[in-house]
Design an enzyme around this catalytic site. Structure first.
Site, mmCIF file in Angstrom:
data_model
loop_
_atom_site.group_PDB
_atom_site.id
_atom_site.type_symbol
_atom_site.label_atom_id
_atom_site.label_comp_id
_atom_site.label_asym_id
_atom_site.label_seq_id
_atom_site.Cartn_x
_atom_site.Cartn_y
_atom_site.Cartn_z
ATOM 1 C CE LYS A 93 -75.647 -83.843 84.705
ATOM 2 N NZ LYS A 93 -76.832 -83.028 84.969
ATOM 3 C CE LYS A 144 -72.781 -82.979 77.125
ATOM 4 N NZ LYS A 144 -73.966 -83.357 77.886
ATOM 5 C CE LYS A 195 -76.834 -75.180 80.873
ATOM 6 N NZ LYS A 195 -78.086 -75.692 81.463
HETATM 7 P P1 AMP Z 1 -79.123 -78.946 79.768
HETATM 8 O O1 AMP Z 1 -78.354 -77.712 79.920
HETATM 9 O O2 AMP Z 1 -78.359 -80.162 80.157
HETATM 10 O O3 AMP Z 1 -80.485 -78.868 80.368
HETATM 11 O O4 AMP Z 1 -79.373 -79.090 78.215
HETATM 12 C C1 AMP Z 1 -80.385 -78.401 77.528
HETATM 13 C C2 AMP Z 1 -80.490 -78.882 76.102
HETATM 14 O O5 AMP Z 1 -79.269 -78.587 75.406
HETATM 15 C C3 AMP Z 1 -80.687 -80.399 75.974
HETATM 16 O O6 AMP Z 1 -81.595 -80.646 74.907
HETATM 17 C C4 AMP Z 1 -79.322 -80.911 75.628
HETATM 18 O O7 AMP Z 1 -79.368 -82.096 74.881
HETATM 19 C C5 AMP Z 1 -78.769 -79.770 74.789
HETATM 20 N N1 AMP Z 1 -77.306 -79.723 74.836
HETATM 21 C C6 AMP Z 1 -76.533 -79.556 75.936
HETATM 22 N N2 AMP Z 1 -75.221 -79.565 75.602
HETATM 23 C C7 AMP Z 1 -75.181 -79.746 74.256
HETATM 24 C C8 AMP Z 1 -74.112 -79.842 73.301
HETATM 25 N N3 AMP Z 1 -72.843 -79.741 73.669
HETATM 26 N N4 AMP Z 1 -74.434 -80.022 71.999
HETATM 27 C C9 AMP Z 1 -75.737 -80.112 71.606
HETATM 28 N N5 AMP Z 1 -76.786 -80.024 72.460
HETATM 29 C C10 AMP Z 1 -76.517 -79.856 73.759
#
Ligand code: AMP
Ligand code: TRP
Length: 339
Positions: free
Chosen positions: A116, A203, A206
């Site tokens: 990041k 991956k 967002k």
């Molecule tokens: P975040 O949006 O970073 O807060 O992520 C929220 C949840 O979604 C966390 O548990 C992440 O590990 C999961 N997550 C985010 N991106 C992915 C992805 N591409 N595949 C699987 N899990 C994800």
């Protein structure tokens, strides 16, 4: 998962933009599966979001959207606690204490910070650097035993465990012995890492510039079909075995997504489509996706507008979370010898 001791589950999602199927399959869907058998606390982690600058108005909207997505995915506020991190100030307080327990060497190893902060590390916020300490505080403030997350959060769970152990050890003679449980990650095998539709080695995220790289929970049916039909694949037909998927990340990813959405085992999907062209598979994948996601999307759109209901859920959640958090933070102050 062992049924006896610790039944508290904690997890969080950042309100930083449109939620996608990676968030859903990797995290939120599992939150729902746990709600009947565990005491679940699901947080909207706005303090984590601001480790990178957020437009204030957008941030507020994104908080409502994550709450609406939780509910639309099937979380029942009568069974689980849903709340916004910044409304329970004990999170920040314990995070400060953990800034003093956690070690620079541990933080320096965090790959998420490296990714990041990128090349411009000098200009990254100090908050981004100590982000894992705040995450440890979220989890340990509720003495949670289990944390459902996607694979990318594994390292943050490891540092959380290290912080818990060090705290317990540092203060063992002062009531800290075994004070915090050592939480376990719950990372499901199939969709713990949903990959970009444009590049099967990256991956789904967002923050990817290309919106074609991800399916957002708010995408309409036509857009879902379009994104799936344009998803990158290789020129070969579908494989005959899991072995054949090793060198084919895009095919592996689409099969994973199919399996996770439909609940059909990967082996069965491979048998059904082996030797076929991607066009047929993609059309079926779109059908499955639309079947699973469209009810969630419709409910999400409806709930986002119902601010009064969302506020009620978040206020009640805050009250429940705070009651627990205050007890723990009081004990922590006592153990450390704070005034
Ligand atoms: P975040 O949006 O970073 O807060 O992520 C929220 C949840 O979604 C966390 O548990 C992440 O590990 C999961 N997550 C985010 N991106 C992915 C992805 N591409 N595949 C699987 N899990 C994800
Ligand atoms: N760091 C997590 C993510 O980016 C979000 C998060 C913050 C979290 N606090 C948490 C996840 C506590 C699980 C438990 O996805």
């Amino acid at each position: 998962m062992q049924s006896s001791e610790n039944k508290t589950v904690f997890s969080g999602v950042q309100p930083t933009g449109s939620l996608h199927i990676g968030n859903y399959l990797g995290a939120i869907k599992n939150f729902v599966d746990l709600q009947d058998n565990y005491e679940c606390i699901y947080c909207i982690v706005d303090l984590h979001a601001i480790t990178v600058w957020q437009d204030p108005r957008t941030l507020k909207n994104n908080i409502v959207e994550v709450a609406a997505a939780y509910l639309a995915s099937g979380l029942d506020p009568n069974k689980v606690t849903i709340f916004v991190q910044s409304t329970v100030s004990a999170h920040s307080e314990l995070a400060w204490i953990f800034n003093c327990v956690s070690r620079m060497g541990w933080l320096n190893r965090m790959t998420q910070f490296k990714e990041k902060s990128g090349k411009n590390r000098e200009n990254a916020s100090a908050g981004l650097y100590v982000y894992p300490n705040l995450m440890a505080s979220d989890i340990l403030l509720y003495k949670a035993g289990y944390v459902p997350v996607g694979d990318d959060q594994k390292q943050h769970l490891e540092i959380t465990r290290d912080i818990a152990k060090k705290f317990n050890n540092d203060f063992s003679a002062h009531g800290g012995d075994k004070f915090f449980p050592i939480p376990k990650p719950l990372i499901l095998p199939v969709a713990s890492r949903v990959m970009s539709l444009r590049d099967g080695t990256k991956k789904m995220s967002k923050s990817d510039n290309s919106s074609m790289s991800r399916i957002n929970l708010l995408d309409d049916n036509d857009l879902i079909r379009k994104k799936i039909s344009k998803a990158k694949t290789d020129p070969l037909p579908l494989p005959n075995s899991q072995e054949d998927l090793r060198q084919r990340p895009e095919a592996a990813n689409l099969i994973n997504i199919f399996s996770s959405l439909s609940g059909i085992k990967k082996e069965e999907i491979i048998v059904k489509y082996s030797g076929k062209q991607f066009s047929e598979f993609k059309s079926d994948l779109s059908d499955v996706m639309i079947r699973e996601l469209s009810p969630i999307r419709d409910e999400l759109i409806r709930l986002k507008k119902d601010k009064i209901f969302i506020e009620k859920v978040l206020n009640e959640g805050r009250a429940k979370a705070e009651e627990r958090a205050l007890k723990v933070i009081k004990e922590v102050r006592e153990i450390i010898g704070l005034w």
